[in-house]
Design a protein around this motif. Sequence first.
Motif, PDB file in Angstrom:
ATOM      1  N   ALA A  21      -9.011   7.207 -45.812  1.00 14.33           N
ATOM      2  CA  ALA A  21      -9.423   6.979 -44.417  1.00 14.33           C
ATOM      3  C   ALA A  21      -8.759   8.013 -43.494  1.00 14.33           C
ATOM      4  CB  ALA A  21      -9.070   5.562 -43.987  1.00 14.33           C
ATOM      5  N   ALA A  22      -7.494   8.331 -43.736  1.00 10.19           N
ATOM      6  CA  ALA A  22      -6.787   9.322 -42.916  1.00 10.19           C
ATOM      7  C   ALA A  22      -7.397  10.713 -43.090  1.00 10.19           C
ATOM      8  CB  ALA A  22      -5.302   9.341 -43.272  1.00 10.19           C
ATOM      9  N   LEU A  23      -7.741  11.074 -44.333  1.00 10.08           N
ATOM     10  CA  LEU A  23      -8.377  12.375 -44.579  1.00 10.08           C
ATOM     11  C   LEU A  23      -9.746  12.453 -43.911  1.00 10.08           C
ATOM     12  CD1 LEU A  23      -7.446  13.003 -48.327  1.00 10.08           C
ATOM     13  CD2 LEU A  23      -6.659  14.299 -46.340  1.00 10.08           C
ATOM     14  N   GLN A  24     -10.527  11.366 -43.984  1.00 14.88           N
ATOM     15  CA  GLN A  24     -11.836  11.351 -43.340  1.00 14.88           C
ATOM     16  C   GLN A  24     -11.702  11.491 -41.826  1.00 14.88           C
ATOM     17  OE1 GLN A  24     -13.373   7.655 -44.938  1.00 14.88           O
ATOM     18  NE2 GLN A  24     -14.725   8.753 -46.358  1.00 14.88           N
ATOM     19  N   ALA A  25     -10.745  10.803 -41.256  1.00 16.62           N
ATOM     20  CA  ALA A  25     -10.525  10.885 -39.805  1.00 16.62           C
ATOM     21  C   ALA A  25     -10.104  12.300 -39.402  1.00 16.62           C
ATOM     22  CB  ALA A  25      -9.475   9.866 -39.377  1.00 16.62           C
ATOM     23  N   ALA A  26      -9.243  12.922 -40.180  1.00 15.93           N
ATOM     24  CA  ALA A  26      -8.806  14.296 -39.885  1.00 15.93           C
ATOM     25  C   ALA A  26      -9.969  15.274 -40.011  1.00 15.93           C
ATOM     26  CB  ALA A  26      -7.664  14.695 -40.814  1.00 15.93           C
ATOM     27  N   PHE A  27     -10.803  15.075 -41.027  1.00 11.91           N
ATOM     28  CA  PHE A  27     -11.977  15.934 -41.224  1.00 11.91           C
ATOM     29  C   PHE A  27     -12.920  15.813 -40.028  1.00 11.91           C
ATOM     30  CE2 PHE A  27     -16.341  16.498 -42.772  1.00 11.91           C
ATOM     31  CZ  PHE A  27     -16.269  17.808 -43.227  1.00 11.91           C
ATOM     32  N   ASP A  28     -13.230  14.579 -39.638  1.00 13.01           N
ATOM     33  CA  ASP A  28     -14.133  14.347 -38.511  1.00 13.01           C
ATOM     34  C   ASP A  28     -13.540  14.913 -37.215  1.00 13.01           C
ATOM     35  OD1 ASP A  28     -15.912  13.119 -40.211  1.00 13.01           O
ATOM     36  OD2 ASP A  28     -15.262  11.072 -39.705  1.00 13.01           O
ATOM     37  N   ALA A  29     -12.256  14.753 -37.009  1.00  4.86           N
ATOM     38  CA  ALA A  29     -11.604  15.246 -35.791  1.00  4.86           C
ATOM     39  C   ALA A  29     -11.603  16.771 -35.734  1.00  4.86           C
ATOM     40  CB  ALA A  29     -10.171  14.716 -35.714  1.00  4.86           C
ATOM     41  N   SER A  30     -11.628  17.418 -36.894  1.00  2.00           N
ATOM     42  CA  SER A  30     -11.606  18.886 -36.897  1.00  2.00           C
ATOM     43  C   SER A  30     -12.844  19.478 -36.235  1.00  2.00           C
ATOM     44  CB  SER A  30     -11.461  19.422 -38.325  1.00  2.00           C
ATOM     45  OG  SER A  30     -12.656  19.216 -39.053  1.00  2.00           O
ATOM     46  N   PHE A  31     -13.954  18.731 -36.225  1.00  2.00           N
ATOM     47  CA  PHE A  31     -15.174  19.221 -35.584  1.00  2.00           C
ATOM     48  C   PHE A  31     -15.088  19.110 -34.063  1.00  2.00           C
ATOM     49  CE2 PHE A  31     -16.610  18.427 -39.877  1.00  2.00           C
ATOM     50  CZ  PHE A  31     -17.284  19.600 -40.141  1.00  2.00           C
ATOM     51  N   ALA A  32     -14.186  18.318 -33.561  1.00  2.00           N
ATOM     52  CA  ALA A  32     -14.003  18.177 -32.118  1.00  2.00           C
ATOM     53  C   ALA A  32     -13.115  19.288 -31.568  1.00  2.00           C
ATOM     54  CB  ALA A  32     -13.388  16.816 -31.795  1.00  2.00           C
ATOM     55  N   ASP A  33     -12.316  19.905 -32.425  1.00  2.00           N
ATOM     56  CA  ASP A  33     -11.445  21.004 -31.993  1.00  2.00           C
ATOM     57  C   ASP A  33     -12.271  22.252 -31.718  1.00  2.00           C
ATOM     58  OD1 ASP A  33      -9.235  19.397 -32.387  1.00  2.00           O
ATOM     59  OD2 ASP A  33      -8.798  20.207 -34.385  1.00  2.00           O
ATOM     60  N   PRO A  34     -11.842  23.089 -30.765  1.00  2.00           N
ATOM     61  CA  PRO A  34     -12.565  24.354 -30.548  1.00  2.00           C
ATOM     62  C   PRO A  34     -12.483  25.230 -31.796  1.00  2.00           C
ATOM     63  CG  PRO A  34     -10.616  24.200 -29.133  1.00  2.00           C
ATOM     64  CD  PRO A  34     -10.715  22.924 -29.892  1.00  2.00           C
ATOM     65  N   ALA A  35     -13.552  25.964 -32.044  1.00  2.00           N
ATOM     66  CA  ALA A  35     -13.605  26.828 -33.227  1.00  2.00           C
ATOM     67  C   ALA A  35     -12.580  27.949 -33.102  1.00  2.00           C
ATOM     68  CB  ALA A  35     -15.007  27.406 -33.385  1.00  2.00           C
ATOM     69  N   ARG A  36     -11.930  28.235 -34.194  1.00  2.00           N
ATOM     70  CA  ARG A  36     -10.995  29.364 -34.234  1.00  2.00           C
ATOM     71  C   ARG A  36     -11.760  30.576 -34.730  1.00  2.00           C
ATOM     72  NH1 ARG A  36      -7.188  25.431 -36.681  1.00  2.00           N
ATOM     73  NH2 ARG A  36      -5.831  24.813 -34.979  1.00  2.00           N
ATOM     74  N   THR A  37     -11.433  31.712 -34.165  1.00  2.00           N
ATOM     75  CA  THR A  37     -12.115  32.938 -34.570  1.00  2.00           C
ATOM     76  C   THR A  37     -11.109  33.915 -35.142  1.00  2.00           C
ATOM     77  OG1 THR A  37     -11.846  33.985 -32.425  1.00  2.00           O
ATOM     78  CG2 THR A  37     -13.834  32.656 -32.746  1.00  2.00           C
TER      79      THR A  37
END
Length: 190
Positions: free
Chosen positions: A11-27
């Motif tokens: 559940a923690a890994l899924q939450a971290a994965f989903d939250a990563s899409f809310a972060d601004p993209a790194r270039t």
Amino acid sequence: MKRALLAERLAALQAAFDASFADPARTRAEEPARALAVRAGDRRLLVRIEELAAVEPCRRIVPLAGGPPGLLGLVGLRGRLAAAYDLAALVSGRRRAGVDAAAAGPAPRWLLVCAEHPDIALAIDEIEGHASVPLEGARAAAGEREGAGELVTEAVEVDGGPRGLLRVAAVAAAVLRRAQRGAERPKEER
């Protein structure tokens, strides 16, 4: 007990994965640029690697009569012809003394093939190493007084000394402008 711990971890890994899409993209622009430290004549420069299609050992250059300033001649690169230009002459405005063993000056050792214009190769004397160009810390180059102008607009502190940061696209554009002006001149002026 182990199943509950595993379910919690999942559940923690899924939450971290989903939250990563809310972060601004790194270039990749946030990372320091990789560059080659080169010497062209008496100029020590940095050339961003992403601005190059290839780095080739300098082969035989066939001179062309009446070419624009800095043009050494034609060179074969991987089955294609490229116009070889003396980077030292382009940056400093001074011609190389010679390009072969019979001439007075040393021949260039390397060719930097422009990424945007692979039919243009820049002849240099030496590759001195590899460097990272920090995003911060580049300053206006003092090379403008030496004729570098639009070609070397920034300097970066590398190994305790400043090096001009060459703009390969600007070099190619300058070469193409000079060639176009030469093509527009009447034959009797050439």
